[in-house]
Design an enzyme around this catalytic site. Structure first.
Site, short mmCIF file in Angstrom:
data_model
loop_
_atom_site.label_atom_id
_atom_site.label_comp_id
_atom_site.label_asym_id
_atom_site.label_seq_id
_atom_site.Cartn_x
_atom_site.Cartn_y
_atom_site.Cartn_z
CB CYS A 1 51.60 91.92 50.82
SG CYS A 1 49.97 91.78 50.05
CG HIS B 1 38.93 96.41 50.79
ND1 HIS B 1 40.08 97.16 50.72
CD2 HIS B 1 39.26 95.30 51.50
CE1 HIS B 1 41.06 96.53 51.34
NE2 HIS B 1 40.59 95.40 51.84
#
Length: 628
Positions: A4, A543
């Site tokens: 990705c 995150h």
């Protein structure tokens, strides 16, 4: 193979889903992951030779040349997550890959297949930018160091008394000279593979050297982008031409490079180059007619031009205009000198003000851009402009226009044909305080405009993050090393995403590793603006990499009703992990943690045990200890 754009969660989620589907269907499968922590489980030549087919679930460029002669199915990484069984069935009927290719294609230029895959134009541009950055940094820093330590001002510009510093400067200039051909060459390489490298690089050199088509300014990095794409697609077209069998062996090494290079360069010189020269010759004449107008208006125009293409033809036209008037009207050069450092300083400042908006490589490039800006090297902003032209170029122009206008109103004078704070330090500027005020205001305008446009567009980091060679999941590290019962909550009270992130940040604070809860919340929310961290399968992993924490820490909570997190599969997040690691000192620790989690969370049985575990935090911690 899975990959990705960020090389984090979706890479490993797709790998696990494909492996599970293959096992369920009775197939043997090996999955190579190309993540930000390096390539793992790499396919050997023997394994490729024995394979019935190859599935490439990727949203970035991957090298397909080693799969020549195999059935290859190229899709976006999301397809590997959501439809692995279908991919395994379809690959057995996929077309045979006939030769090298730069990336996992199959879609339209800009959107990919159904919008799930990055377009080939984007991939090619990022490929050129990533190879260009070292040339910008090395060339710019060498020029800056030579100016700082060995330069002095004269009416003709900055000169060097020492041959040593002159040589250092010359080496830096070589780096800058190669920057434009490298950008063009590797854009072409990403499209047409190796045969396109030579025409791309030579075309970029022609674009940057205006003397080949009677232009003093050249075409700059914008011209290099044009030649890169022209070379790449020209090579693809030539490859489709049928030739006799005896000619095929020499096509990629002789015929294609020679034909493509010659035709592209002649086309640029005689078709594109001459109009460019004509336009900028008349632009110089138009600027000459503005010298009697308002100083602020002239400053705005010069600032816009200086900041538009950062060393390209528009920039050089304004610079040469100012340099030609140094002896008669130094105020004009003063306007140019104030605008020259604004793009690199503004982009560098933006990376400091909103670090989460930028990738690690962009932040490093931002520091180099700050240094180059101090020495009047506008090209330090080119990597940012090449990666995000629609956001960065308008921001640069806004700041440059403001700096030029302020310098014009204050009648700042620059007595040498150079710009940036260095000329003031070396004593070439009259009106030094207002000179620095103009630069400062322009820099702030550029930085804030860049951040605003990026936030509005929610653009993900564009420059490719360099892969690091550390091992990832499976390296022996366990999630339990960063997670304790104090950072686990069986029932999350929040009902919305922002409230959930705030509650999770408060939960992490119980570990003692959080020094600034509000700063952690801000960093996590900024990361969400770049793209959702809702991964599907009722999972979210917000995150942040921030100095608001002193050491890596992980929290986990369950939501009974689920929270809307913007996941691609439409599921609400019920299993929510929050990862926080310190800034520069963290290395790739957050990537390791994300990889471990992503792999394990693709196991339906593991997710079910997390959802059904009864009792307090200790019961959940025992389940989470399996993540390693």
């Amino acid at each position: 193979m899975t990959a990705c754009p960020t090389g984090i969660a979706h890479t490993y989620m797709a790998a696990e889903k494909l492996a599970q589907a293959a096992q369920a269907l009775g197939h043997a499968m090996k999955v190579e992951t190309q993540g930000s922590i390096g390539a793992e489980n790499v396919l050997s030549e023997r394994e490729i030779a024995e394979a019935d087919g190859v599935i490439v679930a990727a949203d970035k460029d991957v090298d397909l040349s080693r799969f020549a002669g195999k059935r290859v199915l190229s899709v976006g990484v999301a397809e590997g997550i959501h439809h692995p069984e279908r991919l395994i069935r379809d690959v057995l009927e996929a077309p045979v890959h006939r030769g090298p290719a730069a990336g996992a294609g199959g879609g339209d230029l800009f959107g990919g297949v159904g919008g799930k895959e990055r377009g080939s134009v984007y991939k090619a541009l990022m490929n050129g930018v990533s190879y260009m950055i070292p040339f910008v940094v090395v060339g710019g820093l060498l020029i800056a160091v030579s100016l700082a330590l060995g330069g002095r001002t004269t009416p003709q510009g900055i000169v060097f008394d020492s041959s040593l510093w002159q040589s250092v400067n010359d080496i830096g200039v070589i780096g800058f000279t190669l920057m434009i051909p490298v950008l063009s060459g590797y854009i072409a390489y990403a499209i047409g593979d190796r045969p396109a490298l030579v025409p791309g690089m030579v075309g970029g050199w022609v674009a940057s050297h205006g003397e080949l088509y009677d232009s003093k300014a050249g075409a700059g990095f914008i011209g290099a982008i044009a030649t890169g794409f022209l070379a790449g697609y020209l090579v693809l077209w030539i490859k489709k031409v049928r030739v006799p069998d005896f000619v095929r062996p020499v096509m990629p090494i002789i015929v294609i490079p020679v034909v493509a290079t010659t035709s592209l360069c002649l086309f640029f010189v005689y078709v594109i180059g001459r109009p460019i020269a004509w336009v900028f010759e008349h632009l110089t004449s138009w600027l000459g007619g503005l010298t009697g107008t308002s100083a602020a208006l002239l400053g705005v125009v010069l600032g816009l031009m200086i900041s538009f293409d950062m060393g390209g033809p528009v920039n050089k036209t304004a610079f040469l205009f100012g340099a030609g008037l140094v002896s008669k009207n130094p105020e004009v050069m003063g306007m140019c000198a104030a605008a020259i450092p604004v793009p690199p300083l503004g982009q560098g400042l933006a990376t400091l003000l909103r670090r989460p908006l930028f990738s690690a490589q962009e932040r490093e490039t931002g520091l180099a851009a700050l240094f180059m800006g101090c020495f009047g090297i506008t090209e330090g902003a080119i990597p940012f402009a090449a990666a995000r032209p629609a956001r960065v170029i308008p921001a640069n122009m806004a700041g440059g226009a403001v700096a030029g206008a302020v310098a014009g109103l204050a009648a700042v004078q620059d007595n040498v044909p150079h710009g940036g704070p260095v000329v003031a330090v070396l004593g070439a500027v009259e009106g030094v305080p207002m000179f620095f005020v103009a630069i400062a205001i322009g820099t702030v305008v550029t930085a804030l405009t860049t951040i605003t446009l990026m936030m509005a567009g929610k653009g993900a980091p564009a420059m490719p993050a360099p892969a690091v060679g550390a091992a990832a999941a499976g390296s022996g590290a366990a999630l339990s090393g960063h997670l304790t019962a104090r950072t686990v909550r069986p029932r999350l009270a929040a009902r919305g995403k922002e409230a959930a992130i705030r509650e999770m940040a408060g939960l992490l604070a119980a570990s003692g590793a959080v020094t600034d809860v509000d700063g952690l919340v801000a960093a996590a929310l900024a990361r969400e603006e770049l793209g959702t961290t809702g991964l599907g399968e009722e999972i979210a992993i917000p995150h942040a990499k921030t100095d608001a924490v002193s050491e890596p820490v992980v929290g986990f909570a369950r939501s009974e009703e689920g929270i809307e997190w913007g996941a691609l599969d439409g599921t609400k997040a019920r299993l929510i992990f929050m990862i926080a690691v310190p800034g520069a000192a963290a290395g790739d620790e957050h990537l390791r943690i994300l990889a471990m989690l992503s792999r394990k969370l693709m196991d339906p049985e593991f997710r079910e045990r997390l959802l059904s575990a009864e009792g307090e935090a200790d019961a959940l911690v025992r389940v989470l200890q399996e993540v390693r």
